[in-house]
Design a protein around this motif. Structure first.
Motif, PDB file in Angstrom:
ATOM      1  N   GLY A   1       0.297  -4.755  -1.993  1.00 31.05           N
ATOM      2  CA  GLY A   1       0.681  -4.918  -0.588  1.00 31.05           C
ATOM      3  C   GLY A   1       1.547  -6.142  -0.344  1.00 31.05           C
ATOM      4  O   GLY A   1       2.511  -6.088   0.427  1.00 31.05           O
TER       5      GLY A   1
ATOM      6  N   ALA B   1       4.995  -5.445  -1.937  1.00 28.62           N
ATOM      7  CA  ALA B   1       5.740  -4.436  -1.181  1.00 28.62           C
ATOM      8  C   ALA B   1       5.983  -4.864   0.262  1.00 28.62           C
ATOM      9  O   ALA B   1       6.660  -4.162   0.999  1.00 28.62           O
ATOM     10  CB  ALA B   1       4.984  -3.113  -1.214  1.00 28.62           C
ATOM     11  N   ARG B   2       5.405  -5.994   0.649  1.00 28.03           N
ATOM     12  CA  ARG B   2       5.546  -6.540   2.005  1.00 28.03           C
ATOM     13  C   ARG B   2       5.060  -5.574   3.086  1.00 28.03           C
ATOM     14  O   ARG B   2       5.732  -5.324   4.080  1.00 28.03           O
ATOM     15  CB  ARG B   2       6.988  -6.964   2.274  1.00 28.03           C
ATOM     16  CG  ARG B   2       7.443  -8.056   1.349  1.00 28.03           C
ATOM     17  CD  ARG B   2       8.885  -8.406   1.592  1.00 28.03           C
ATOM     18  NE  ARG B   2       9.345  -9.321   0.581  1.00 28.03           N
ATOM     19  CZ  ARG B   2       9.743 -10.551   0.838  1.00 28.03           C
ATOM     20  NH1 ARG B   2       9.737 -11.009   2.058  1.00 28.03           N
ATOM     21  NH2 ARG B   2      10.159 -11.318  -0.151  1.00 28.03           N
ATOM     22  N   TRP B   3       3.848  -5.030   2.845  1.00 26.94           N
ATOM     23  CA  TRP B   3       3.239  -4.148   3.829  1.00 26.94           C
ATOM     24  C   TRP B   3       2.669  -4.966   4.974  1.00 26.94           C
ATOM     25  O   TRP B   3       2.370  -6.145   4.834  1.00 26.94           O
ATOM     26  CB  TRP B   3       2.095  -3.356   3.214  1.00 26.94           C
ATOM     27  CG  TRP B   3       2.484  -2.379   2.169  1.00 26.94           C
ATOM     28  CD1 TRP B   3       3.705  -1.819   1.965  1.00 26.94           C
ATOM     29  CD2 TRP B   3       1.624  -1.824   1.171  1.00 26.94           C
ATOM     30  NE1 TRP B   3       3.655  -0.952   0.907  1.00 26.94           N
ATOM     31  CE2 TRP B   3       2.396  -0.937   0.399  1.00 26.94           C
ATOM     32  CE3 TRP B   3       0.288  -1.984   0.861  1.00 26.94           C
ATOM     33  CZ2 TRP B   3       1.856  -0.216  -0.657  1.00 26.94           C
ATOM     34  CZ3 TRP B   3      -0.244  -1.272  -0.192  1.00 26.94           C
ATOM     35  CH2 TRP B   3       0.539  -0.386  -0.939  1.00 26.94           C
ATOM     36  N   SER B   4       2.449  -4.301   6.089  1.00 26.84           N
ATOM     37  CA  SER B   4       1.784  -4.951   7.218  1.00 26.84           C
ATOM     38  C   SER B   4       0.300  -5.092   6.898  1.00 26.84           C
ATOM     39  O   SER B   4      -0.251  -4.343   6.082  1.00 26.84           O
ATOM     40  CB  SER B   4       1.960  -4.116   8.490  1.00 26.84           C
ATOM     41  OG  SER B   4       1.260  -2.891   8.368  1.00 26.84           O
TER      42      SER B   4
ATOM     43  N   TYR C   1      -1.842  -1.936   7.422  1.00 25.33           N
ATOM     44  CA  TYR C   1      -1.681  -0.941   6.360  1.00 25.33           C
ATOM     45  C   TYR C   1      -2.440  -1.360   5.108  1.00 25.33           C
ATOM     46  O   TYR C   1      -3.111  -0.531   4.483  1.00 25.33           O
ATOM     47  CB  TYR C   1      -0.198  -0.724   6.053  1.00 25.33           C
ATOM     48  CG  TYR C   1       0.026   0.434   5.110  1.00 25.33           C
ATOM     49  CD1 TYR C   1      -0.111   1.742   5.555  1.00 25.33           C
ATOM     50  CD2 TYR C   1       0.356   0.229   3.778  1.00 25.33           C
ATOM     51  CE1 TYR C   1       0.080   2.818   4.703  1.00 25.33           C
ATOM     52  CE2 TYR C   1       0.546   1.292   2.913  1.00 25.33           C
ATOM     53  CZ  TYR C   1       0.405   2.585   3.380  1.00 25.33           C
ATOM     54  OH  TYR C   1       0.584   3.646   2.520  1.00 25.33           O
ATOM     55  N   ILE C   2      -2.364  -2.631   4.751  1.00 25.91           N
ATOM     56  CA  ILE C   2      -3.115  -3.126   3.587  1.00 25.91           C
ATOM     57  C   ILE C   2      -4.605  -2.889   3.793  1.00 25.91           C
ATOM     58  O   ILE C   2      -5.298  -2.408   2.897  1.00 25.91           O
ATOM     59  CB  ILE C   2      -2.827  -4.628   3.335  1.00 25.91           C
ATOM     60  CG1 ILE C   2      -1.383  -4.837   2.865  1.00 25.91           C
ATOM     61  CG2 ILE C   2      -3.801  -5.210   2.309  1.00 25.91           C
ATOM     62  CD1 ILE C   2      -0.966  -6.292   2.753  1.00 25.91           C
TER      63      ILE C   2
ATOM     64  N   VAL D   1       0.457   6.135  -1.148  1.00 16.86           N
ATOM     65  CA  VAL D   1       0.989   4.821  -1.506  1.00 16.86           C
ATOM     66  C   VAL D   1       2.007   4.944  -2.638  1.00 16.86           C
ATOM     67  O   VAL D   1       3.061   4.306  -2.600  1.00 16.86           O
ATOM     68  CB  VAL D   1      -0.163   3.856  -1.895  1.00 16.86           C
ATOM     69  CG1 VAL D   1       0.347   2.626  -2.594  1.00 16.86           C
ATOM     70  CG2 VAL D   1      -0.968   3.488  -0.663  1.00 16.86           C
TER      71      VAL D   1
ATOM     72  N   ARG E   1       5.228   6.192  -1.278  1.00 16.52           N
ATOM     73  CA  ARG E   1       5.868   5.153  -0.459  1.00 16.52           C
ATOM     74  C   ARG E   1       6.536   4.104  -1.340  1.00 16.52           C
ATOM     75  O   ARG E   1       7.678   3.718  -1.100  1.00 16.52           O
ATOM     76  CB  ARG E   1       4.822   4.508   0.448  1.00 16.52           C
ATOM     77  CG  ARG E   1       5.369   3.414   1.323  1.00 16.52           C
ATOM     78  CD  ARG E   1       4.313   2.860   2.246  1.00 16.52           C
ATOM     79  NE  ARG E   1       4.838   1.767   3.038  1.00 16.52           N
ATOM     80  CZ  ARG E   1       4.244   1.289   4.109  1.00 16.52           C
ATOM     81  NH1 ARG E   1       3.117   1.814   4.530  1.00 16.52           N
ATOM     82  NH2 ARG E   1       4.782   0.292   4.773  1.00 16.52           N
TER      83      ARG E   1
ATOM     84  N   GLU F   1      10.498   3.221  -1.853  1.00 14.89           N
ATOM     85  CA  GLU F   1      11.026   1.865  -1.637  1.00 14.89           C
ATOM     86  C   GLU F   1      11.795   1.381  -2.858  1.00 14.89           C
ATOM     87  O   GLU F   1      12.840   0.744  -2.726  1.00 14.89           O
ATOM     88  CB  GLU F   1       9.887   0.915  -1.292  1.00 14.89           C
ATOM     89  CG  GLU F   1       9.277   1.133   0.068  1.00 14.89           C
ATOM     90  CD  GLU F   1       8.058   0.265   0.335  1.00 14.89           C
ATOM     91  OE1 GLU F   1       7.729  -0.596  -0.514  1.00 14.89           O
ATOM     92  OE2 GLU F   1       7.437   0.451   1.380  1.00 14.89           O
TER      93      GLU F   1
END
Length: 103
Positions: free
Chosen positions: A60, A63-66, A69-70, A90, A93, A97
């Motif tokens: 996370g 991938a710089r998830w919010s 979401y994490i 995931v 996704r 990316e």
């Protein structure tokens, strides 16, 4: 990001399988009074779930998830079968990316 995806995928499957085994052990324990298997499986599942949380956090962050979401991916490891669904979601996704970044 690719280096963090593989451990996440492996742990998502392992935690999912162990959670199903744990559910069976809980049924044996409370339904039939057989306590032995749950005493062995519970701590193993707990340890593996902690590894899953670390792998999810690692992926996370890379991938710089919010944060929501994490957290939702982390909680997927607590619901039987949901970790398998989230693993596919995931993986798609992250692969999208990666493909977008290389294009």
């Amino acid at each position: 990001m690719e280096s963090a995806l593989k451990p996440f995928r492996v742990l998502a499957y392992v935690v999912g399988v162990m959670l199903l085994v744990l559910v069976a052990c809980i049924v044996l324990r409370y339904g039939f009074g057989i306590e032995g298997p749950s005493k062995v499986v519970s701590p193993i599942h707990g340890f593996l779930y902690m590894l899953y949380l670390v792998a999810t956090m690692n992926l996370g962050m890379k991938a710089r998830w919010s944060w929501p979401y994490i957290l939702s991916v982390m909680l997927a490891g607590t619901v039987p079968l949901l970790s398998f669904v989230f693993e596919r979601k995931v993986t798609r996704r992250v692969e999208d990316e990666i493909a977008a970044a290389t294009a």
